[in-house]
Design a protein around this motif. Structure first.
Motif, PDB file in Angstrom:
ATOM      1  N   SER A 151     -49.544 -40.459  73.705  1.00 44.74           N
ATOM      2  CA  SER A 151     -51.509 -40.505  73.995  1.00 44.74           C
ATOM      3  C   SER A 151     -52.862 -41.180  72.610  1.00 44.74           C
ATOM      4  CB  SER A 151     -51.472 -38.948  74.260  1.00 44.74           C
ATOM      5  OG  SER A 151     -50.662 -38.148  75.155  1.00 44.74           O
ATOM      6  N   LEU A 152     -52.288 -40.899  71.903  1.00 39.61           N
ATOM      7  CA  LEU A 152     -53.202 -41.491  70.748  1.00 39.61           C
ATOM      8  C   LEU A 152     -53.607 -42.939  71.053  1.00 39.61           C
ATOM      9  CD1 LEU A 152     -54.838 -40.930  68.327  1.00 39.61           C
ATOM     10  CD2 LEU A 152     -52.951 -41.922  67.003  1.00 39.61           C
ATOM     11  N   GLY A 153     -52.948 -43.572  72.092  1.00 40.01           N
ATOM     12  CA  GLY A 153     -52.168 -45.451  71.809  1.00 40.01           C
ATOM     13  C   GLY A 153     -53.032 -45.026  73.409  1.00 40.01           C
ATOM     14  N   GLU A 154     -52.501 -44.021  74.521  1.00 35.50           N
ATOM     15  CA  GLU A 154     -53.618 -45.059  75.617  1.00 35.50           C
ATOM     16  C   GLU A 154     -54.786 -44.252  75.572  1.00 35.50           C
ATOM     17  OE1 GLU A 154     -50.900 -41.351  77.787  1.00 35.50           O
ATOM     18  OE2 GLU A 154     -48.955 -41.948  76.973  1.00 35.50           O
ATOM     19  N   HIS A 155     -55.264 -43.523  74.644  1.00 35.16           N
ATOM     20  CA  HIS A 155     -56.203 -42.999  75.076  1.00 35.16           C
ATOM     21  C   HIS A 155     -57.330 -43.734  73.512  1.00 35.16           C
ATOM     22  CE1 HIS A 155     -55.815 -38.521  75.599  1.00 35.16           C
ATOM     23  NE2 HIS A 155     -55.282 -39.598  77.042  1.00 35.16           N
ATOM     24  N   GLY A 156     -56.762 -45.484  73.113  1.00 28.61           N
ATOM     25  CA  GLY A 156     -57.616 -46.158  72.794  1.00 28.61           C
ATOM     26  C   GLY A 156     -57.804 -45.814  71.097  1.00 28.61           C
ATOM     27  N   TRP A 157     -57.289 -45.915  70.674  1.00 28.71           N
ATOM     28  CA  TRP A 157     -57.178 -45.195  69.208  1.00 28.71           C
ATOM     29  C   TRP A 157     -55.818 -46.216  68.649  1.00 28.71           C
ATOM     30  CZ3 TRP A 157     -61.399 -43.711  67.086  1.00 28.71           C
ATOM     31  CH2 TRP A 157     -61.873 -42.772  67.889  1.00 28.71           C
ATOM     32  N   GLU A 158     -56.521 -46.666  67.045  1.00 31.45           N
ATOM     33  CA  GLU A 158     -55.263 -46.877  66.410  1.00 31.45           C
ATOM     34  C   GLU A 158     -55.600 -46.374  65.104  1.00 31.45           C
ATOM     35  OE1 GLU A 158     -54.331 -51.780  67.891  1.00 31.45           O
ATOM     36  OE2 GLU A 158     -55.749 -50.890  65.947  1.00 31.45           O
ATOM     37  N   VAL A 159     -54.352 -46.130  64.345  1.00 28.69           N
ATOM     38  CA  VAL A 159     -54.438 -46.612  62.954  1.00 28.69           C
ATOM     39  C   VAL A 159     -54.032 -47.028  62.262  1.00 28.69           C
ATOM     40  CG1 VAL A 159     -53.596 -44.176  60.937  1.00 28.69           C
ATOM     41  CG2 VAL A 159     -52.990 -43.613  63.708  1.00 28.69           C
ATOM     42  N   ARG A 160     -54.836 -47.501  61.065  1.00 28.00           N
ATOM     43  CA  ARG A 160     -54.513 -48.964  60.174  1.00 28.00           C
ATOM     44  C   ARG A 160     -53.437 -48.831  59.638  1.00 28.00           C
ATOM     45  NH1 ARG A 160     -59.538 -51.868  56.568  1.00 28.00           N
ATOM     46  NH2 ARG A 160     -57.717 -53.755  56.372  1.00 28.00           N
ATOM     47  N   THR A 161     -52.763 -50.099  59.366  1.00 29.23           N
ATOM     48  CA  THR A 161     -51.560 -49.383  58.455  1.00 29.23           C
ATOM     49  C   THR A 161     -51.039 -51.115  58.107  1.00 29.23           C
ATOM     50  OG1 THR A 161     -49.069 -50.642  59.871  1.00 29.23           O
ATOM     51  CG2 THR A 161     -49.967 -48.034  59.357  1.00 29.23           C
ATOM     52  N   GLY A 162     -52.206 -51.680  58.278  1.00 26.27           N
ATOM     53  CA  GLY A 162     -52.524 -53.626  57.381  1.00 26.27           C
ATOM     54  C   GLY A 162     -52.889 -53.716  56.269  1.00 26.27           C
ATOM     55  N   THR A 171     -53.420 -51.174  50.973  1.00 27.84           N
ATOM     56  CA  THR A 171     -52.542 -49.535  50.865  1.00 27.84           C
ATOM     57  C   THR A 171     -52.902 -48.579  51.270  1.00 27.84           C
ATOM     58  OG1 THR A 171     -54.699 -48.882  49.773  1.00 27.84           O
ATOM     59  CG2 THR A 171     -53.010 -49.784  48.029  1.00 27.84           C
ATOM     60  N   TRP A 172     -52.978 -48.951  52.547  1.00 26.69           N
ATOM     61  CA  TRP A 172     -53.629 -48.536  54.153  1.00 26.69           C
ATOM     62  C   TRP A 172     -52.281 -47.835  54.832  1.00 26.69           C
ATOM     63  CZ3 TRP A 172     -58.367 -47.431  55.234  1.00 26.69           C
ATOM     64  CH2 TRP A 172     -59.316 -48.387  54.298  1.00 26.69           C
ATOM     65  N   SER A 173     -51.876 -46.141  54.979  1.00 29.25           N
ATOM     66  CA  SER A 173     -50.853 -45.561  55.196  1.00 29.25           C
ATOM     67  C   SER A 173     -51.193 -44.985  56.745  1.00 29.25           C
ATOM     68  CB  SER A 173     -50.591 -44.805  53.764  1.00 29.25           C
ATOM     69  OG  SER A 173     -49.611 -44.131  54.968  1.00 29.25           O
ATOM     70  N   ALA A 174     -50.215 -44.515  57.146  1.00 24.31           N
ATOM     71  CA  ALA A 174     -50.341 -44.045  58.428  1.00 24.31           C
ATOM     72  C   ALA A 174     -50.250 -42.389  57.996  1.00 24.31           C
ATOM     73  CB  ALA A 174     -49.331 -44.455  60.013  1.00 24.31           C
ATOM     74  N   ALA A 175     -49.939 -42.316  57.202  1.00 21.00           N
ATOM     75  CA  ALA A 175     -49.333 -40.350  56.864  1.00 21.00           C
ATOM     76  C   ALA A 175     -50.113 -39.821  56.277  1.00 21.00           C
ATOM     77  CB  ALA A 175     -48.626 -40.879  55.243  1.00 21.00           C
ATOM     78  N   SER A 190     -55.036 -40.286  49.361  1.00 18.85           N
ATOM     79  CA  SER A 190     -54.934 -40.020  48.334  1.00 18.85           C
ATOM     80  C   SER A 190     -54.510 -40.921  46.912  1.00 18.85           C
ATOM     81  CB  SER A 190     -53.310 -39.398  48.269  1.00 18.85           C
ATOM     82  OG  SER A 190     -51.952 -40.529  48.565  1.00 18.85           O
ATOM     83  N   THR A 191     -54.187 -41.031  45.586  1.00 22.70           N
ATOM     84  CA  THR A 191     -54.301 -41.769  44.548  1.00 22.70           C
ATOM     85  C   THR A 191     -53.707 -41.142  43.307  1.00 22.70           C
ATOM     86  OG1 THR A 191     -54.541 -43.199  42.922  1.00 22.70           O
ATOM     87  CG2 THR A 191     -56.334 -41.474  44.005  1.00 22.70           C
ATOM     88  N   ASP A 192     -53.080 -41.851  42.594  1.00 24.36           N
ATOM     89  CA  ASP A 192     -52.642 -40.840  41.062  1.00 24.36           C
ATOM     90  C   ASP A 192     -52.985 -41.815  39.616  1.00 24.36           C
ATOM     91  OD1 ASP A 192     -50.882 -43.606  40.977  1.00 24.36           O
ATOM     92  OD2 ASP A 192     -49.347 -42.636  40.518  1.00 24.36           O
ATOM     93  N   GLY A 193     -53.946 -42.927  40.503  1.00 25.11           N
ATOM     94  CA  GLY A 193     -55.194 -43.126  39.458  1.00 25.11           C
ATOM     95  C   GLY A 193     -54.306 -45.208  39.338  1.00 25.11           C
ATOM     96  N   THR A 194     -52.883 -45.895  40.180  1.00 19.37           N
ATOM     97  CA  THR A 194     -52.805 -46.613  40.145  1.00 19.37           C
ATOM     98  C   THR A 194     -52.512 -47.103  41.599  1.00 19.37           C
ATOM     99  OG1 THR A 194     -50.094 -46.421  40.210  1.00 19.37           O
ATOM    100  CG2 THR A 194     -51.087 -46.231  38.135  1.00 19.37           C
ATOM    101  N   LYS A 195     -52.549 -48.270  41.857  1.00 18.24           N
ATOM    102  CA  LYS A 195     -52.381 -48.940  42.642  1.00 18.24           C
ATOM    103  C   LYS A 195     -51.331 -48.638  43.687  1.00 18.24           C
ATOM    104  CE  LYS A 195     -52.188 -53.167  46.070  1.00 18.24           C
ATOM    105  NZ  LYS A 195     -53.022 -54.916  45.801  1.00 18.24           N
ATOM    106  N   GLN A 196     -50.556 -48.710  42.845  1.00 14.51           N
ATOM    107  CA  GLN A 196     -48.966 -48.297  43.939  1.00 14.51           C
ATOM    108  C   GLN A 196     -49.050 -46.492  44.102  1.00 14.51           C
ATOM    109  OE1 GLN A 196     -49.489 -49.684  41.271  1.00 14.51           O
ATOM    110  NE2 GLN A 196     -48.354 -51.778  41.511  1.00 14.51           N
ATOM    111  N   GLY A 197     -49.111 -46.034  43.622  1.00 13.90           N
ATOM    112  CA  GLY A 197     -49.521 -44.619  43.746  1.00 13.90           C
ATOM    113  C   GLY A 197     -51.094 -44.337  45.424  1.00 13.90           C
ATOM    114  N   THR A 198     -51.724 -45.242  45.366  1.00 10.57           N
ATOM    115  CA  THR A 198     -52.499 -44.571  46.099  1.00 10.57           C
ATOM    116  C   THR A 198     -52.242 -45.297  47.510  1.00 10.57           C
ATOM    117  OG1 THR A 198     -54.906 -45.500  44.527  1.00 10.57           O
ATOM    118  CG2 THR A 198     -54.975 -45.239  46.427  1.00 10.57           C
ATOM    119  N   ARG A 199     -53.332 -44.376  48.102  1.00 12.09           N
ATOM    120  CA  ARG A 199     -53.108 -44.540  50.117  1.00 12.09           C
ATOM    121  C   ARG A 199     -54.039 -44.368  50.955  1.00 12.09           C
ATOM    122  NH1 ARG A 199     -49.049 -46.549  48.677  1.00 12.09           N
ATOM    123  NH2 ARG A 199     -46.726 -46.215  48.251  1.00 12.09           N
TER     124      ARG A 199
END
Length: 318
Positions: A72-83, A92-96, A117-126
């Motif tokens: 329904s989210l896509g049917e209603h014209g919304w997207e969650v960024r993951t690119g 660091t974009w995440s659908a989570a 969320s983040t732990d102060g590193t790029k790898q640990g950032t969403r």
């Protein structure tokens, strides 16, 4: 003080939901109305009730979805960024971070939650961002009931987080680039202390050309109705019914825009320990070609809830 432009956004989006024939036949042709859907696990009760403000030119959503993969989210014209791309900590974009939990403090009891969320590193950032797609928004009234956070939901405070609500052009490189920003910085950023709420109207992204107003030293944790009205060559930003800033001249939209909600980090000022930051959106309302007052927005939205209308879109597609 005007803040530097966010890193130009490379629009690499992945839609997490697949439009179905119901959208194509009912909602996506001729600005039709879709007031609920039985598709997917996030099924909602359809409502045939008319919009209190009357079609055409109305978009309303109270975010009653089961998750970012709800059809329904896509049917209603919304997207969650993951690119990839910016702003903030690139790629660091995440659908989570997108969810739709119950919330006893929300009108109707449900919200879109944007958790970064983040732990102060790029790898640990969403980071997380949700946007409309396929519905062109231009003149009229943009309004959302948004929960801003001054402190993390978990972990140590102090991150340079940006909690945002903004319509923007589909591409930063557009010759008629347009962007209208609300950006809340509870801990400041770009060398300035917080808290600060920036409202900014853009003419060009690169090099940056914009006018801005900063509401400083006011902690805004809690629910607020944020509104942007673009009519008669002027853009007016208002918070809870109080006007904050007006732009005009070249600092108004020149082309149709998408609606975005985003929660992201300017930088990573310290490492050690995970922390999460929540921004919530109760509802979004847009009325094309009309300046709707704060009181009338509240009245109209209350009418949607009373009628059981969770979603409606009668905005023309071109």
């Amino acid at each position: 003080m005007s803040q530097p432009r966010r890193t130009p956004r490379r629009r690499a989006w992945t839609a997490l939901t697949l439009p179905v024939l119901l959208c194509a036949l009912a909602a996506c042709s001729g600005g039709g109305t879709l007031a609920g859907s039985a598709a997917g696990s996030g099924a909602r009760t359809p409502s045939a009730s008319p919009t209190p403000s009357g079609p055409p030119g109305t978009l309303f959503d109270d975010f009653r979805y089961s998750g970012p993969d709800d059809p329904s989210l896509g049917e209603h014209g919304w997207e969650v960024r993951t690119g990839g791309g910016g702003p903030g900590i690139k790629d660091t974009w995440s659908a989570a971070g997108a969810s739709f939990p119950s919330d006893s403090t929300a009108q109707g009891g449900r919200v879109l939650q944007l958790q970064s969320s983040t732990d102060g590193t790029k790898q640990g950032t969403r980071q997380v961002e949700v946007q409309t797609t396929g519905t062109p928004l231009f003149t009229g009234t943009f309004a959302a009931r948004v929960y801003l956070s001054d402190e993390p939901a978990a972990g140590r405070g102090g991150d340079h987080v940006v909690e945002t609500f903004f319509p923007i052009s589909a591409a930063d490189s557009s010759a008629n680039y347009s962007e209208l920003d609300y950006e809340y910085l509870p801990n400041g950023g770009w060398g300035a202390p917080g808290p600060q709420l920036d409202t900014t109207s853009w003419f060009k992204a690169d090099p940056p050309d914009r006018v801005t107003h900063a509401l400083k030293k006011q902690r805004l944790e809690g629910w607020h109705i944020m509104m942007v009205t673009f009519m008669d060559g002027k853009v007016t930003y208002s918070l809870d019914g109080k006007n904050l800033f007006t732009s005009s001249g070249k600092y108004v939209p020149r082309e149709k825009m998408d609606m975005h909600f985003s929660n992201w980090f300017i930088d990573l000022p310290f490492t050690g320990g995970s922390r999460t930051w929540n921004m919530k959106v109760n509802w979004f309302y847009y009325k094309a070609g009309e300046a709707v007052s704060h009181a009338d927005v509240q009245k109209t939205v209350a009418g949607f809830y009373s009628a059981g209308t969770s979603f409606i879109n009668t905005v023309p597609k071109s």
